[in-house]
Motif scaffolding. Structure first.
Motif, mmCIF file in Angstrom:
data_model
loop_
_atom_site.group_PDB
_atom_site.id
_atom_site.type_symbol
_atom_site.label_atom_id
_atom_site.label_comp_id
_atom_site.label_asym_id
_atom_site.label_seq_id
_atom_site.Cartn_x
_atom_site.Cartn_y
_atom_site.Cartn_z
ATOM 1 N N PRO A 185 61.844 56.493 -11.485
ATOM 2 C CA PRO A 185 61.061 57.305 -12.434
ATOM 3 C C PRO A 185 59.592 57.334 -12.045
ATOM 4 N N LEU A 186 58.900 58.346 -12.518
ATOM 5 C CA LEU A 186 57.458 58.409 -12.317
ATOM 6 C C LEU A 186 56.760 57.468 -13.284
ATOM 7 N N HIS A 187 55.709 56.824 -12.773
ATOM 8 C CA HIS A 187 54.881 55.954 -13.592
ATOM 9 C C HIS A 187 53.489 56.562 -13.640
ATOM 10 N N PHE A 188 52.976 56.731 -14.836
ATOM 11 C CA PHE A 188 51.760 57.502 -15.031
ATOM 12 C C PHE A 188 50.543 56.620 -15.291
ATOM 13 N N GLY A 189 49.383 57.128 -14.864
ATOM 14 C CA GLY A 189 48.114 56.543 -15.243
ATOM 15 C C GLY A 189 47.753 56.944 -16.655
ATOM 16 N N ASN A 190 46.602 56.493 -17.115
ATOM 17 C CA ASN A 190 46.190 56.759 -18.492
ATOM 18 C C ASN A 190 45.570 58.137 -18.683
ATOM 19 N N GLY A 191 45.325 58.845 -17.601
ATOM 20 C CA GLY A 191 44.870 60.220 -17.696
ATOM 21 C C GLY A 191 43.368 60.376 -17.766
ATOM 22 N N THR A 192 42.927 61.599 -17.452
ATOM 23 C CA THR A 192 41.516 61.984 -17.555
ATOM 24 C C THR A 192 41.428 63.243 -18.392
ATOM 25 N N ARG A 193 40.611 63.172 -19.433
ATOM 26 C CA ARG A 193 40.394 64.351 -20.267
ATOM 27 C C ARG A 193 39.175 65.086 -19.718
ATOM 28 N N LEU A 194 39.398 66.264 -19.153
ATOM 29 C CA LEU A 194 38.331 67.061 -18.553
ATOM 30 C C LEU A 194 37.986 68.235 -19.456
ATOM 31 N N THR A 195 36.716 68.334 -19.788
ATOM 32 C CA THR A 195 36.217 69.480 -20.554
ATOM 33 C C THR A 195 35.188 70.205 -19.704
ATOM 34 N N VAL A 196 35.442 71.463 -19.455
ATOM 35 C CA VAL A 196 34.502 72.283 -18.684
ATOM 36 C C VAL A 196 33.754 73.164 -19.678
ATOM 37 N N THR A 197 32.430 73.062 -19.669
ATOM 38 C CA THR A 197 31.621 73.768 -20.677
ATOM 39 C C THR A 197 30.838 74.923 -20.067
ATOM 40 N N PRO A 201 29.864 71.094 -16.380
ATOM 41 C CA PRO A 201 29.553 72.518 -16.565
ATOM 42 C C PRO A 201 30.347 73.384 -15.595
ATOM 43 N N VAL A 202 30.532 74.625 -15.994
ATOM 44 C CA VAL A 202 31.176 75.597 -15.113
ATOM 45 C C VAL A 202 30.411 75.682 -13.798
ATOM 46 N N GLY A 203 31.138 75.717 -12.700
ATOM 47 C CA GLY A 203 30.533 75.838 -11.392
ATOM 48 C C GLY A 203 30.195 74.527 -10.721
ATOM 49 N N SER A 204 30.342 73.428 -11.445
ATOM 50 C CA SER A 204 30.047 72.121 -10.853
ATOM 51 C C SER A 204 31.277 71.598 -10.112
ATOM 52 N N PRO A 205 31.083 70.630 -9.196
ATOM 53 C CA PRO A 205 32.224 70.059 -8.470
ATOM 54 C C PRO A 205 32.962 69.026 -9.314
ATOM 55 N N LEU A 206 34.168 68.686 -8.844
ATOM 56 C CA LEU A 206 35.013 67.718 -9.550
ATOM 57 C C LEU A 206 35.633 66.759 -8.553
ATOM 58 N N LEU A 240 35.626 63.256 -19.002
ATOM 59 C CA LEU A 240 34.617 63.907 -18.166
ATOM 60 C C LEU A 240 34.263 65.250 -18.777
ATOM 61 N N VAL A 241 32.965 65.501 -18.887
ATOM 62 C CA VAL A 241 32.474 66.804 -19.342
ATOM 63 C C VAL A 241 31.616 67.372 -18.228
#
Lengths: 117, 111
Positions: free
Chosen positions: B99-111, B14-19, B11-12
């Motif tokens: 143990p904890l089992h994890f999802g594959n993750g989300t890579r968040l970039t805020v521009t 902009p600053v100030g946007s919702p998530l 996910l990319v």
């Protein structure tokens, strides 16, 4: 609060050799769990091995084994016969047994393991 | 068998946007649910955990919030993203002291 320290930011080993990753932790609890997780470049967190603090016997999973020293609060991971697929970030983690462990894991900062072919 | 789904993967914003990041678990009931953040080159930081519907515990004061509207659904939100919110977000589940089992993750970039 518990803390987990991994003092080796990066380790390198030749394929087929043995490598040991270090982990120390700080806690006032007597009953807890310790884990090693592997994070390959895909960034998926994969459980490698677990140790229950009340068990004196060191856990082993195939080529992976731990050296658990409760008094010293040390929990190292030994990888035997290293393979290229072992290259990853390795995280040591602590889990309190109190409260049903609901508050999750405390992680160290990780060790980047490089396997030299 | 149990599975965990986390989306989106990337996910990319902009600053100030919702998530809104969503995580669902299948094959188990009443799991403990967790949101972790991993900043570049650093370990995992626990953000929120939940032991049941509507029950959220926050570990770190921040610009984020979490909700659990259903037993196996966990949502991470923000009203206004900051540059410092960039990172890799991981959802995880466990039952009891397993143990904890994890999802594959989300890579968040805020521009």
């Amino acid at each position: 609060a518990q803390t987990v320290t991994q003092s080796q930011p990066e380790m390198s080993v030749q394929e087929a050799e043995t490598v040991t990753l270090s982990c120390t932790y700080d806690t006032s609890e007597s009953d807890y769990y310790l884990f090693w997780y592997k994070q390959p470049p895909s960034r998926q967190m994969i459980l490698v091995i677990r140790q229950e603090a009340y068990k004196q016997q060191n856990a082993t999973e195939n080529r992976f084994s731990v050296n658990f020293q409760k008094a010293a609060k040390s929990f190292s991971l030994k990888i035997s016969d290293s393979q290229l697929g072992d290259a990853a970030m390795y995280f040591c983690a602590y889990r309190s047994r109190g409260g049903g462990g609901a508050d999750g894991l405390t992680f160290g900062k990780g060790t980047h393991l490089i396997i030299q072919p | 068998s149990q599975t965990i789904h986390q989306w989106p993967a990337t996910l990319v914003q902009p600053v100030g946007s919702p998530l809104s990041l969503e995580c669902t678990v299948e094959g188990t009931s009443n799991p403990n649910l967790y949101w972790y953040r991993q900043a570049a080159g650093r370990g995992l930081q626990l953000l929120f955990y939940s032991v049941g519907i509507g029950q959220i515990s926050s570990e770190v004061p921040q610009n984020l919030s979490a909700s659990r509207p259903q037993d196996r659904q966990f949502i991470l939100s923000s009203k206004k993203l900051l540059l410092s919110d960039s990172g890799f977000y991981l959802c995880a589940w466990s039952v009891g002291i397993s143990p904890l089992h994890f999802g594959n993750g989300t890579r968040l970039t805020v521009t």
